[in-house]
Design a protein around this motif. Structure first.
Motif, PDB file in Angstrom:
ATOM      1  N   GLN A  55     -22.888   6.899  -9.183  1.00  0.00           N
ATOM      2  CA  GLN A  55     -21.435   6.875  -9.340  1.00  0.00           C
ATOM      3  C   GLN A  55     -20.794   8.130  -8.743  1.00  0.00           C
ATOM      4  O   GLN A  55     -21.462   8.940  -8.095  1.00  0.00           O
ATOM      5  N   LEU A  56     -19.490   8.300  -8.960  1.00  0.00           N
ATOM      6  CA  LEU A  56     -18.780   9.460  -8.429  1.00  0.00           C
ATOM      7  C   LEU A  56     -18.970  10.669  -9.340  1.00  0.00           C
ATOM      8  O   LEU A  56     -18.879  10.559 -10.567  1.00  0.00           O
ATOM      9  N   VAL A 376     -17.704   9.347 -12.823  1.00  0.00           N
ATOM     10  CA  VAL A 376     -16.814   8.185 -12.866  1.00  0.00           C
ATOM     11  C   VAL A 376     -17.544   6.943 -12.372  1.00  0.00           C
ATOM     12  O   VAL A 376     -18.114   6.943 -11.274  1.00  0.00           O
ATOM     13  N   TYR A 378     -17.673   4.107 -10.528  1.00  0.00           N
ATOM     14  CA  TYR A 378     -16.961   3.404  -9.463  1.00  0.00           C
ATOM     15  C   TYR A 378     -17.943   3.026  -8.372  1.00  0.00           C
ATOM     16  O   TYR A 378     -18.610   3.887  -7.795  1.00  0.00           O
ATOM     17  N   ASP A 379     -18.026   1.725  -8.118  1.00  0.00           N
ATOM     18  CA  ASP A 379     -18.909   1.206  -7.077  1.00  0.00           C
ATOM     19  C   ASP A 379     -18.006   0.604  -5.998  1.00  0.00           C
ATOM     20  O   ASP A 379     -17.490  -0.514  -6.171  1.00  0.00           O
ATOM     21  N   PRO A 380     -17.758   1.311  -4.905  1.00  0.00           N
ATOM     22  CA  PRO A 380     -16.755   0.865  -3.927  1.00  0.00           C
ATOM     23  C   PRO A 380     -17.133  -0.436  -3.234  1.00  0.00           C
ATOM     24  O   PRO A 380     -18.293  -0.660  -2.894  1.00  0.00           O
ATOM     25  N   HIS A 392      -9.450   5.255  -2.404  1.00  0.00           N
ATOM     26  CA  HIS A 392     -10.355   4.628  -3.371  1.00  0.00           C
ATOM     27  C   HIS A 392      -9.955   4.979  -4.800  1.00  0.00           C
ATOM     28  O   HIS A 392      -9.934   4.122  -5.687  1.00  0.00           O
ATOM     29  N   LEU A 393      -9.615   6.253  -5.025  1.00  0.00           N
ATOM     30  CA  LEU A 393      -9.231   6.677  -6.375  1.00  0.00           C
ATOM     31  C   LEU A 393      -7.919   6.027  -6.792  1.00  0.00           C
ATOM     32  O   LEU A 393      -7.769   5.588  -7.941  1.00  0.00           O
ATOM     33  N   GLY A 396      -8.720   2.067  -6.991  1.00  0.00           N
ATOM     34  CA  GLY A 396      -9.937   1.573  -7.612  1.00  0.00           C
ATOM     35  C   GLY A 396     -10.358   2.234  -8.908  1.00  0.00           C
ATOM     36  O   GLY A 396     -11.264   1.748  -9.577  1.00  0.00           O
ATOM     37  N   VAL A 397      -9.699   3.332  -9.287  1.00  0.00           N
ATOM     38  CA  VAL A 397     -10.204   4.123 -10.415  1.00  0.00           C
ATOM     39  C   VAL A 397      -9.117   4.340 -11.464  1.00  0.00           C
ATOM     40  O   VAL A 397      -7.949   4.560 -11.131  1.00  0.00           O
ATOM     41  N   ASN A 398      -9.506   4.281 -12.730  1.00  0.00           N
ATOM     42  CA  ASN A 398      -8.633   4.708 -13.827  1.00  0.00           C
ATOM     43  C   ASN A 398      -9.436   5.560 -14.797  1.00  0.00           C
ATOM     44  O   ASN A 398     -10.661   5.649 -14.697  1.00  0.00           O
ATOM     45  N   MET A 401     -12.727   4.688 -16.676  1.00  0.00           N
ATOM     46  CA  MET A 401     -13.979   4.576 -15.930  1.00  0.00           C
ATOM     47  C   MET A 401     -14.797   5.863 -15.981  1.00  0.00           C
ATOM     48  O   MET A 401     -15.919   5.909 -15.493  1.00  0.00           O
TER      49      MET A 401
END
Length: 443
Positions: A55-56, A376, A378-380, A392-393, A396-398, A401
């Motif tokens: 992940q990130l 985080v 997140y799998d892009p 992406h953030l 795709g991210v909150n 996550m």
């Protein structure tokens, strides 16, 4: 020693912005090394490993304008509350809450807010507190909660004459006492500022008292031109605009945060820039209170150090990022607006603001920076690289996550489990305190 990997490290360091299959070594309260995960694993076999699971891996986030005292407003219904404008919102909701807050309720508000910050990957919080029902000791109670949970925080009490001169003097004293206490701390985790509500609730006499009681090396944290009523009051009663009044009282400067700045003009922006005063944008709050859209893009482009806050509306900085992005596009009717400015406020401006108070470099993953790291989930679904990470953030991210949060080298949350508090018990206690607060307000 902790090794966080293996994942995509988003460093926010211009020299090496992104490291695929990377890792971060934390030693004590700082980052010791960043690089390839397998190499770091061989180099530091004794390190405790935190598996990022592909992940990130990012720096802990910073929120430069929070309101812990508003925590118990969620779901609260106040009898007779039917606001027709911003002043009705202030007096009918927020000032009503803070008039009734006890020290115990302030503690529970702080615990709930800081826990939510941890769960959203926020490791540094600048809070602007009010509890005129219990002024003395309120900042110290919040600081106790921050210490218990391991969050880095900068606190202040909002000085105001709205509850009378005695309460105004007590709030100035609370700030002064707490600032001196924070300055005495050896660990780089707690700081203080001279908080002020807004110029329309502060007399010249109280401004002068704040200056007298403000220790060297700190600045002011104040709401500026959040509503048009603030500007009208200043013009009517002082014959000048808000930023000019603050300048006349010696309150601007590199350590001062001016929150909102919706109704500021070109001359005021130039004054903010000339004094190196900081501005914090709070998009969701401005929209929710129907206060208007600030000229944040212009403020930013003038080179004024600008950050992003939540004003207590949320503790999710990614949510604030998303709202700010669409607000300025919509307001300016410009689809190109805010693409670069808002992430710069969040990922560059906020750490720069924080580092005017905290000594350890924040908001970056590099050797010697603070050991504030989040993981985080997140799998892009599209290629991710150093040039498109913000996209992406944004899309795709909150905050929900965030899986793991580390602050000052201490793991506060791992795999969504809080390690520094009994979350269920703390929330149960907060619900009980909120029930008592509602009862004291509504009878």
């Amino acid at each position: 020693m902790i090794l966080v990997g293996k994942g995509t490290v988003v460093t926010r360091d211009a020299k090496t912005p992104l490291i695929q299959e990377g890792g971060v070594v934390l030693e004590g309260t700082v980052i010791r090394e960043v690089g390839d995960f397998e190499e770091l694993k061989r180099k530091y076999p004794q390190a405790e490993q935190v598996d990022a699971k592909g992940q990130l891996i990012m720096p802990g986030l910073v929120n430069t304008h929070e309101h812990i005292y508003s925590a118990m407003a969620r779901g609260l219904s106040i009898k007779g509350y039917n606001p027709k404008g911003f002043l009705d919102i202030l007096d009918g909701m927020w000032w009503t809450i803070d008039r009734h807050l006890t020290l115990t309720q302030t503690w529970h508000s702080a615990m709930a807010t800081y826990m939510d910050c941890i769960k959203n990957g926020v490791t540094t919080v600048f809070d602007h507190h009010a509890s005129f029902g219990s002024v003395e000791g309120s900042l110290f109670r919040i600081a106790e909660a921050a210490k218990k949970l391991g969050v880095r925080t900068c606190l202040c009490y909002e000085v105001s004459d709205r509850e009378g001169k005695d309460k105004a003097r007590a709030s100035v004293k609370e700030n002064g006492d707490f600032i001196r206490y924070a300055l005495s701390q050896k660990e780089d985790m707690l700081k203080g500022m001279m908080g002020m509500h807004a110029q329309f609730t502060i007399s010249d006499e109280t401004f002068a008292l704040c200056r007298e009681e403000m220790p060297e090396g700190v600045g002011v944290h104040i709401h500026v031109a959040e509503g048009i009523e603030d500007l009208h009051d200043c013009l009517k009663n002082h014959g000048k605009r808000i930023v000019n009044r603050l300048m006349d009282h010696g309150l601007l400067g590199e350590k001062t945060i001016t929150a909102h700045c919706i109704y500021v003009n070109e001359q005021e922006m130039e004054l903010l820039k000339a004094t190196d005063t900081m501005v914090v944008h709070n998009p969701e709050s401005n929209m929710g209170n129907a206060c208007g859209c600030p000229p944040t893009m212009e403020i930013f482009k003038k080179g004024i150090l600008t950050g992003l806050g939540t004003d207590g509306y949320t503790h999710d900085m990614m949510e604030s990022y998303k709202v700010a992005n669409v607000l300025h596009k919509h307001s300016l009717c410009d689809a190109n607006a805010a693409w670069s400015e808002i992430p710069a406020m969040l990922f560059e401006g906020n750490p720069r603001i924080a580092n005017r108070y905290f000594d350890t470099p924040l908001g970056v993953i590099r050797e010697g920076a603070a050991a504030d790291v989040i993981v985080v989930a997140y799998d892009p679904l599209t290629p991710l690289n150093e040039n498109n990470i913000n996209g992406h953030l944004l899309f795709g991210v909150n905050g929900a996550m965030v899986q793991t949060t580390i602050c000052n080298g201490k793991v506060l949350m791992k795999d969504r489990e809080l390690l520094v508090a009994d979350e269920a018990k703390e929330l149960a206690d907060c619900r009980q305190a909120a029930k008592e607060l509602a009862r004291s307000i509504n009878g």
